[in-house]
Design an enzyme around this catalytic site. Structure first.
Site, PDB file in Angstrom:
ATOM      1  N   ASN A  44      63.850   8.792  42.898  1.00  0.00           N
ATOM      2  CA  ASN A  44      64.215   7.409  43.212  1.00  0.00           C
ATOM      3  C   ASN A  44      63.067   6.459  42.875  1.00  0.00           C
ATOM      4  O   ASN A  44      61.886   6.803  43.006  1.00  0.00           O
ATOM      5  CB  ASN A  44      64.698   7.242  44.652  1.00  0.00           C
ATOM      6  CG  ASN A  44      63.760   7.792  45.701  1.00  0.00           C
ATOM      7  OD1 ASN A  44      63.041   8.753  45.475  1.00  0.00           O
ATOM      8  ND2 ASN A  44      63.770   7.175  46.876  1.00  0.00           N
ATOM      9  N   GLU A  57      69.523  10.564  41.448  1.00  0.00           N
ATOM     10  CA  GLU A  57      70.625  11.135  40.660  1.00  0.00           C
ATOM     11  C   GLU A  57      70.875  10.306  39.395  1.00  0.00           C
ATOM     12  O   GLU A  57      71.060  10.846  38.298  1.00  0.00           O
ATOM     13  CB  GLU A  57      71.928  11.162  41.488  1.00  0.00           C
ATOM     14  CG  GLU A  57      71.869  12.018  42.738  1.00  0.00           C
ATOM     15  CD  GLU A  57      71.409  11.248  43.972  1.00  0.00           C
ATOM     16  OE1 GLU A  57      70.507  10.384  43.866  1.00  0.00           O
ATOM     17  OE2 GLU A  57      71.956  11.534  45.050  1.00  0.00           O
TER      18      GLU A  57
HETATM   19  N1  THU Z   1      68.556   7.396  47.365  1.00  0.00           N
HETATM   20  C1  THU Z   1      68.664   8.266  46.322  1.00  0.00           C
HETATM   21  O1  THU Z   1      67.721   8.456  45.544  1.00  0.00           O
HETATM   22  N2  THU Z   1      69.860   8.911  46.134  1.00  0.00           N
HETATM   23  C2  THU Z   1      70.965   8.719  46.900  1.00  0.00           C
HETATM   24  O2  THU Z   1      72.017   9.244  46.601  1.00  0.00           O
HETATM   25  C3  THU Z   1      70.873   7.886  48.108  1.00  0.00           C
HETATM   26  C4  THU Z   1      69.620   7.120  48.307  1.00  0.00           C
HETATM   27  C5  THU Z   1      67.300   6.685  47.561  1.00  0.00           C
HETATM   28  C6  THU Z   1      67.384   5.205  47.334  1.00  0.00           C
HETATM   29  C7  THU Z   1      66.259   4.677  48.190  1.00  0.00           C
HETATM   30  O3  THU Z   1      65.064   4.673  47.420  1.00  0.00           O
HETATM   31  C8  THU Z   1      66.127   5.696  49.302  1.00  0.00           C
HETATM   32  O4  THU Z   1      66.848   6.842  48.894  1.00  0.00           O
HETATM   33  C9  THU Z   1      66.627   5.222  50.644  1.00  0.00           C
HETATM   34  O5  THU Z   1      67.925   4.768  50.551  1.00  0.00           O
END
Ligand code: THU
Length: 136
Positions: A44, A57
């Site tokens: 992320n 993802e």
């Molecule tokens: N996040 C992801 O990387 N994948 C997901 O499917 C849900 C949320 C990340 C986004 C953000 O940086 C952190 O998790 C908190 O929401």
């Protein structure tokens, strides 16, 4: 197809360390296996505007598309520190559905908990319009 999950799990663990998550402190790693045996990873990437945050993802999907979309997606691992293991968000589900009708997804966390789901199960009704100019 029999999925060899361990290299994917390792890749998701490793890439999670690269997450840029200074706002939520919630690090996520994703590893996508494609039919040609390659693994594309993503983490992320947050942004001070919040709304521009890229999930792990979609980052993995972006890496695969940027490489020329070699091989069809076969399996995905998502690793985050949540119990039970974190499910992909709606945006990521829709993005995955753009490229595959179904996909086994293994959700893991540092406790060693594992949940195996499929994209179809967690996202049974994607947006199906393909548009007049669909295709490459
Ligand atoms: N996040 C992801 O990387 N994948 C997901 O499917 C849900 C949320 C990340 C986004 C953000 O940086 C952190 O998790 C908190 O929401």
């Amino acid at each position: 197809m029999q999925i060899d999950w361990e290299p994917l799990v390792q890749a998701a663990h490793k890439v999670r360390e690269h997450a840029y998550a200074p706002f939520s402190k919630f690090r996520v790693g994703a590893a996508l296996l494609t039919a040609d045996g390659r693994i594309f990873t993503g983490c992320n990437i947050e942004n001070r505007t919040y709304g521009l945050t890229l999930c792990a993802e979609r980052c993995a999907i972006a890496a695969w598309v940027a490489a020329g979309s070699p091989g069809h997606p076969q399996a995905l691992v998502v690793h985050a520190d949540l119990s039970p293991p974190a499910r992909p968000c709606g945006l990521c589900r829709e993005t995955l559905a753009e490229f595959t009708k179904d996909l086994p997804i293994l959700l893991t966390n540092p406790k060693g908990e594992r949940d195996l789901v499929t994209l179809k199960e967690i996202f049974p009704q994607p947006f199906e319009w393909t548009g007049p100019a669909h295709g490459r």
